[in-house]
Motif scaffolding. Structure first.
Motif: not given
Length: 399
Positions: A238-257
């Motif tokens: 769901a978070g990735l869908r929201i980020l994609r909708r922004a229409g920007a250039r986005v980098g996402v890290s691996p998940c961490f605890a």
């Protein structure tokens, strides 16, 4: 008999009057009944001070003084009381004072009603003056608090990203203040800004929160960076869908605890952003293409690799160089299928095969050798890196 005598009589019961007004407000407005939010003593003092100023004015003992109203507006804003409830409380207070004046006047048999009519307009003018004062003070204080909280929040986010916060207790406190869970999984996001001060992911915090994904953000001159809590795999999607909708250039890290790993995750998110091809909007996750991330992490080494492997291709005239590199890109994307690559390039498969042989001739490397393919793939990824391209151009200039 004058109305000032009536007001003087009520003023004589002044301390009791303030307490009675406070009790009425507490009984009529639920928010004021919460002792933890507004202690009764604070409410009583406010009612007493405001009633005192109103009665003094009605006795012709001074000009209208909305000072207590401004102080009340400031204090209630600090306590988090909504402005609508404060104005409701003021209306109750003024109605209470006026009803006391009417009751006292009716107990006096020779009191002229005309004076009550004349002064009724005056007391509601006073109410308007006090309401304006309390509203102005509330807005000013709320604005100041918003700036202070924003600065505090921004400082906490910066501390997480730079690793200044290391103690476990402090990390927990920072997470609580930022509205984040104490433990992950989390992910860090880095989005490229078009110009300083512009948010490429405007409104993203609200959108994520609506999807039950708390986050914290900081705007830098060249990037907007954020920390998102992703409690489930579904939440990550769901978070990735929201980020994609922004229409920007986005980098996402691996998940961490652990929040302790936030600085490293920011580095991964920035590498993912740097690994995005071209300049069009898109989203890249570090884990989607680890090799591309490694190339982006070492631009100097990537430039050297690109020089060693692809230099003969890069030295070609612009149009031929572009054709060969695009063909190689599409061939890799097609999993080594000349037919599939030809479809994406809108050319015949034999054209793709001819161009690939040309690459082999120029580089002296066979595309049937897995090691050679790995070298060419890494060098091709380096051509996406602006830093690596700059390093190659600088090398050409000095050689």
């Amino acid at each position: 008999m004058d109305i000032t005598d009536v007001v003087a009589a009520i003023h004589g019961r002044f301390p009791e009057l303030g307490e009675r007004i406070a009790e009425r407000i507490r009984s009529d407005i639920p928010a004021y009944a919460d002792e933890s939010l507004i202690p009764f003593d604070s409410l009583r003092r406010s009612c007493t001070a405001n009633a005192d100023r109103v009665l003094r004015h009605l006795r012709r003992a001074g000009a209208p003084d909305p000072g207590p109203a401004r102080e009340t507006g400031r204090i209630r804003a600090e306590q988090g009381m909504p402005l609508a409830d404060i104005l409701h409380a003021y209306r109750i207070g003024f109605e209470f004072v006026w009803s006391e004046i009417l009751s006292e006047a009716r107990n006096r048999p020779v009191f002229p009603d005309a004076q009550l009519v004349d002064r009724s307009a005056e007391i509601w003018q006073l109410f308007g003056l006090y309401a304006e004062a309390v509203a102005a003070a509330h807005r000013e204080t709320t604005a100041e608090l918003t700036v202070q909280r924003g600065a505090r929040r921004s400082a906490l986010v910066e501390a997480l990203f730079t690793g200044v916060i290391a103690d476990r207790t402090t990390l927990w406190e920072a997470a609580r203040e930022l509205g984040l869970p104490e433990r992950g999984p989390y992910a860090v996001v880095a989005a490229e800004t078009d110009s300083p001060g512009e948010e490429p992911l405007a409104g993203v915090e609200t959108s994520l929160l609506e999807a039950l994904l708390p986050s914290a953000w900081r705007l830098l001159p060249d990037q907007q960076i954020g920390l998102i809590a992703l409690p489930t795999p579904e939440a990550e999607a769901a978070g990735l869908r929201i980020l994609r909708r922004a229409g920007a250039r986005v980098g996402v890290s691996p998940c961490f605890a652990s929040l302790r790993d936030t600085p490293q995750a920011l580095r991964f998110a920035r590498l993912a952003l740097a690994g995005l091809p071209g300049d069009a909007p898109g989203l890249a996750r570090f884990d989607d293409n680890p090799l591309a991330m490694l190339v982006a992490a070492a631009p100097t080494e990537a430039a050297h690799l690109m020089n060693v492997v692809l230099r003969p291709v890069l030295d070609l005239p612009g149009l031929e160089r572009t054709r060969l590199l695009q063909t190689l890109e599409n061939w890799f994307a097609a999993g080594g299928s000349a037919t599939t690559a030809a479809q994406s390039l809108y050319v015949h498969p034999n054209t793709v095969r001819y161009r690939l042989r040309r690459v082999e001739e120029l580089t002296g490397r066979s595309l049937s050798d897995p090691y050679t393919v790995a070298d060419l793939g890494a060098a091709l990824l380096a051509t996406r890196s602006p830093a690596a391209i700059r390093a190659v151009d600088a090398d050409r200039t000095t050689s």
